[in-house]
Scaffold this motif. Structure first.
Motif, mmCIF file in Angstrom:
data_model
loop_
_atom_site.group_PDB
_atom_site.id
_atom_site.type_symbol
_atom_site.label_atom_id
_atom_site.label_comp_id
_atom_site.label_asym_id
_atom_site.label_seq_id
_atom_site.Cartn_x
_atom_site.Cartn_y
_atom_site.Cartn_z
ATOM 1 N N HIS A 72 0.784 -1.369 -0.100
ATOM 2 C CA HIS A 72 0.043 0.026 -0.092
ATOM 3 C C HIS A 72 0.784 1.235 -0.084
ATOM 4 O O HIS A 72 0.353 2.474 -0.130
ATOM 5 N N LEU A 73 2.227 1.238 0.041
ATOM 6 C CA LEU A 73 2.955 2.347 0.310
ATOM 7 C C LEU A 73 3.884 2.345 -1.205
ATOM 8 O O LEU A 73 4.908 2.887 -1.323
ATOM 9 N N PHE A 74 3.370 1.325 -2.131
ATOM 10 C CA PHE A 74 4.063 1.484 -3.391
ATOM 11 C C PHE A 74 5.403 0.817 -3.230
ATOM 12 O O PHE A 74 6.471 1.088 -3.945
ATOM 13 N N VAL A 75 5.690 0.065 -2.279
ATOM 14 C CA VAL A 75 7.144 -0.771 -2.137
ATOM 15 C C VAL A 75 6.985 -2.042 -3.037
ATOM 16 O O VAL A 75 6.135 -2.966 -2.794
ATOM 17 N N VAL A 76 8.194 -2.406 -3.750
ATOM 18 C CA VAL A 76 7.950 -3.739 -4.541
ATOM 19 C C VAL A 76 8.052 -5.007 -3.568
ATOM 20 O O VAL A 76 8.922 -5.095 -3.033
ATOM 21 N N LYS A 77 7.190 -5.573 -3.817
ATOM 22 C CA LYS A 77 7.323 -6.977 -2.754
ATOM 23 C C LYS A 77 7.439 -8.054 -3.710
ATOM 24 O O LYS A 77 8.134 -9.035 -3.275
ATOM 25 N N SER A 78 7.251 -8.382 -4.882
ATOM 26 C CA SER A 78 7.274 -9.205 -5.836
ATOM 27 C C SER A 78 7.096 -8.795 -7.407
ATOM 28 O O SER A 78 6.651 -7.839 -7.626
ATOM 29 N N PHE A 79 7.669 -9.550 -8.335
ATOM 30 C CA PHE A 79 7.460 -9.263 -9.815
ATOM 31 C C PHE A 79 7.827 -10.531 -10.524
ATOM 32 O O PHE A 79 8.361 -11.577 -9.903
ATOM 33 N N ALA A 91 11.237 4.806 -7.348
ATOM 34 C CA ALA A 91 12.796 4.803 -7.861
ATOM 35 C C ALA A 91 12.685 4.297 -9.351
ATOM 36 O O ALA A 91 13.956 4.614 -10.056
ATOM 37 N N PHE A 92 11.767 3.652 -9.883
ATOM 38 C CA PHE A 92 11.858 3.224 -11.162
ATOM 39 C C PHE A 92 10.901 3.733 -12.175
ATOM 40 O O PHE A 92 10.668 3.190 -13.239
ATOM 41 N N ILE A 93 10.307 4.770 -11.762
ATOM 42 C CA ILE A 93 9.288 5.323 -12.635
ATOM 43 C C ILE A 93 9.592 6.975 -12.751
ATOM 44 O O ILE A 93 10.251 7.446 -11.576
ATOM 45 N N THR A 94 9.080 7.779 -13.603
ATOM 46 C CA THR A 94 9.072 9.342 -13.640
ATOM 47 C C THR A 94 8.318 9.976 -12.604
ATOM 48 O O THR A 94 7.429 9.383 -11.980
ATOM 49 N N THR A 95 8.678 11.134 -12.266
ATOM 50 C CA THR A 95 8.016 11.550 -11.039
ATOM 51 C C THR A 95 6.457 12.033 -11.431
ATOM 52 O O THR A 95 5.692 11.565 -10.647
ATOM 53 N N ASP A 96 6.284 12.130 -12.679
ATOM 54 C CA ASP A 96 4.763 12.619 -13.156
ATOM 55 C C ASP A 96 4.006 11.062 -13.260
ATOM 56 O O ASP A 96 2.767 11.015 -12.834
ATOM 57 N N SER A 97 4.910 9.986 -13.409
ATOM 58 C CA SER A 97 4.041 8.705 -13.207
ATOM 59 C C SER A 97 3.755 8.133 -11.714
ATOM 60 O O SER A 97 2.739 7.881 -11.427
ATOM 61 N N PHE A 98 4.644 8.701 -11.106
ATOM 62 C CA PHE A 98 4.372 8.202 -9.528
ATOM 63 C C PHE A 98 3.171 9.169 -9.090
ATOM 64 O O PHE A 98 2.502 8.780 -8.122
ATOM 65 N N GLN A 99 3.328 10.366 -9.405
ATOM 66 C CA GLN A 99 1.896 11.206 -9.250
ATOM 67 C C GLN A 99 0.609 10.556 -9.701
ATOM 68 O O GLN A 99 -0.305 10.652 -8.959
ATOM 69 N N LYS A 100 0.709 9.947 -10.893
ATOM 70 C CA LYS A 100 -0.488 9.272 -11.086
ATOM 71 C C LYS A 100 -0.777 8.089 -10.412
ATOM 72 O O LYS A 100 -1.990 7.915 -10.349
ATOM 73 N N LEU A 101 0.198 7.435 -10.000
ATOM 74 C CA LEU A 101 -0.014 6.310 -9.151
ATOM 75 C C LEU A 101 -0.768 6.718 -7.947
ATOM 76 O O LEU A 101 -1.594 5.986 -7.395
ATOM 77 N N ASN A 102 -0.169 7.872 -7.122
ATOM 78 C CA ASN A 102 -0.912 8.266 -5.869
ATOM 79 C C ASN A 102 -2.564 8.797 -6.384
ATOM 80 O O ASN A 102 -3.356 8.551 -5.491
ATOM 81 N N PHE A 103 -2.681 9.160 -7.345
ATOM 82 C CA PHE A 103 -3.960 9.508 -7.649
ATOM 83 C C PHE A 103 -4.886 8.396 -7.965
ATOM 84 O O PHE A 103 -6.010 8.441 -7.385
ATOM 85 N N VAL A 104 -4.422 7.312 -8.339
ATOM 86 C CA VAL A 104 -5.026 6.207 -8.744
ATOM 87 C C VAL A 104 -5.472 5.555 -7.336
ATOM 88 O O VAL A 104 -6.543 5.253 -7.040
ATOM 89 N N PHE A 135 -8.902 -8.520 -3.776
ATOM 90 C CA PHE A 135 -9.955 -8.659 -2.714
ATOM 91 C C PHE A 135 -9.596 -8.720 -1.392
ATOM 92 O O PHE A 135 -8.787 -10.034 -0.913
ATOM 93 N N ASN A 136 -9.596 -7.995 -0.324
ATOM 94 C CA ASN A 136 -9.351 -8.044 0.918
ATOM 95 C C ASN A 136 -7.990 -8.093 1.296
ATOM 96 O O ASN A 136 -7.551 -8.734 2.166
ATOM 97 N N ARG A 137 -7.178 -7.307 0.470
ATOM 98 C CA ARG A 137 -5.678 -7.382 0.296
ATOM 99 C C ARG A 137 -5.307 -5.811 0.239
ATOM 100 O O ARG A 137 -5.968 -5.228 -0.637
ATOM 101 N N ASP A 138 -4.121 -5.639 0.585
ATOM 102 C CA ASP A 138 -3.708 -4.158 0.582
ATOM 103 C C ASP A 138 -2.611 -4.241 -0.690
ATOM 104 O O ASP A 138 -2.439 -3.074 -0.972
ATOM 105 N N GLU A 139 -2.093 -5.464 -1.080
ATOM 106 C CA GLU A 139 -1.482 -5.335 -2.511
ATOM 107 C C GLU A 139 -2.154 -4.721 -3.746
ATOM 108 O O GLU A 139 -3.202 -4.734 -4.049
ATOM 109 N N ILE A 140 -1.055 -3.849 -4.417
ATOM 110 C CA ILE A 140 -1.447 -3.355 -5.747
ATOM 111 C C ILE A 140 -0.864 -4.241 -6.644
ATOM 112 O O ILE A 140 0.402 -4.422 -6.771
ATOM 113 N N ILE A 141 -1.558 -4.556 -8.077
ATOM 114 C CA ILE A 141 -0.840 -5.212 -8.860
ATOM 115 C C ILE A 141 -0.661 -4.470 -10.091
ATOM 116 O O ILE A 141 -1.555 -3.535 -10.581
ATOM 117 N N LEU A 142 0.412 -4.142 -10.726
ATOM 118 C CA LEU A 142 0.664 -3.203 -11.711
ATOM 119 C C LEU A 142 1.318 -4.320 -12.801
ATOM 120 O O LEU A 142 2.101 -5.164 -13.057
#
Length: 306
Positions: free
Chosen positions: A80-87, A109-122, A158-165
């Motif tokens: 939920h803090l956008f920390v990479v857990k797996s890939f 650290a691995f995307i541009t500043t504007d992209s990170f802002q988009k993620l936060n908005f999402v 569902f019922n989890r905090d993880e985000i799948i990108l």
């Protein structure tokens, strides 16, 4: 309406060329349902960008412009803090990092500043949306600080905090193969392994790719044009690219034609002509020999899909 649509396409072309000038070759101009010269230009610009993108990731000074690719799904799991857990392993191939450099690090650290802002908005939008799924364009940064753009699917479990990108990318079939000639054994083994010879063959290679719609000059004419002799040209090309000049020329024309058939609604006869085949039956015969299907059997996009 047509005038307005043409203006939109011209703006898209300008934006694409601007991105290419900045060194970003991952963007693509969306195809339309129009079948005109402007649409042909869009297709060609997209193809040039694809070739340029390929050359960025190549390690050696001879660039094979490989167009055989795997289409693969790339996934990252973030908390939920956008920390990479797996890939999945494709992430390492695309971005160029080792696994320990990704795990536990913020995706910031691995995307541009504007992209990170988009993620936060999402993320904020997800709090008010039960579907918790959307698609947004993101710009990833490779280890060499090159930009890779992709349309990414963002979902939560569902019922989890993880985000799948997730996003889909094309990976060269020989992505782990380098033609870099930097060992003495290879240089001693073949007289054309010197860097100056490799640069000459590269010029020939690029010349052929840039003139696929034209008849291939004879070996004598090519040798004269590039200031070398026929044997050195023929032998050097085969040494670096493991094929003859004529076979390479023919196969590249057919591969480009295949891509245009798949991704455009341009008539088949026009595609044959655009790739240097003046006789359609000969084109169809060569196409079927190379791909084991005829041109009219290739699945094409429909106008409603564009």
């Amino acid at each position: 309406m047509d005038k307005h649509h043409n203006q939109e396409r011209i703006v898209a072309i300008h934006q694409m060329l601007f991105e290419m000038a900045r060194g970003n070759f991952s963007n693509r101009i969306p195809l339309s349902s129009y079948d005109d010269e402007l649409e042909t230009l869009v297709v060609l610009i997209n193809m040039v960008a694809e070739e340029m993108k390929e050359s960025i990731f190549h390690a050696g000074y001879v660039n094979p412009h490989s167009t055989y690719r795997f289409i693969t799904q790339t996934n990252l799991v973030l908390d939920h803090l956008f920390v990479v857990k797996s890939f999945n392993p494709t992430v390492l191939t695309i971005l160029g990092y080792e696994s320990f450099e990704l795990i536990g690090q913020s995706i910031e650290a691995f995307i541009t500043t504007d992209s990170f802002q988009k993620l936060n908005f999402v993320k904020e939008a997800f709090q008010d949306d039960l579907s918790n799924q959307t698609m947004i364009p993101l710009h990833f940064l490779t280890k060499e600080q090159l930009i890779i753009s992709a349309d990414c699917s963002i979902t939560t479990l569902f019922n989890r905090d993880e985000i799948i990108l997730s996003f889909v990318v094309s990976v060269p079939q020989n992505a782990n193969v380098s033609l870099e000639l930097n060992n003495t054994e290879e240089i001693e083994k073949h007289p054309n392994s010197r860097k100056s010879d490799a640069q000459l063959i590269q010029k020939v290679y690029d010349y052929i790719l840039a003139h696929l719609e034209e008849p291939l000059p004879s070996l004598k004419e090519l040798s004269k044009y590039f200031g070398t002799n026929e044997y050195k040209l023929k032998d050097g090309f085969r040494h670096f690219f493991k094929t003859s000049i004529y076979k390479f020329y023919t196969i590249e024309r057919l591969k480009r034609a295949f891509l245009m058939i798949q991704q455009t609604t341009i008539p088949l006869k026009n595609i044959a002509t655009m790739n240097g085949f003046t006789d359609y039956p000969n084109f169809s015969k060569s196409f079927k020999k190379q791909f084991e299907i005829s041109p009219n059997e290739v699945a094409r996009i429909s106008k409603k899909d564009t």
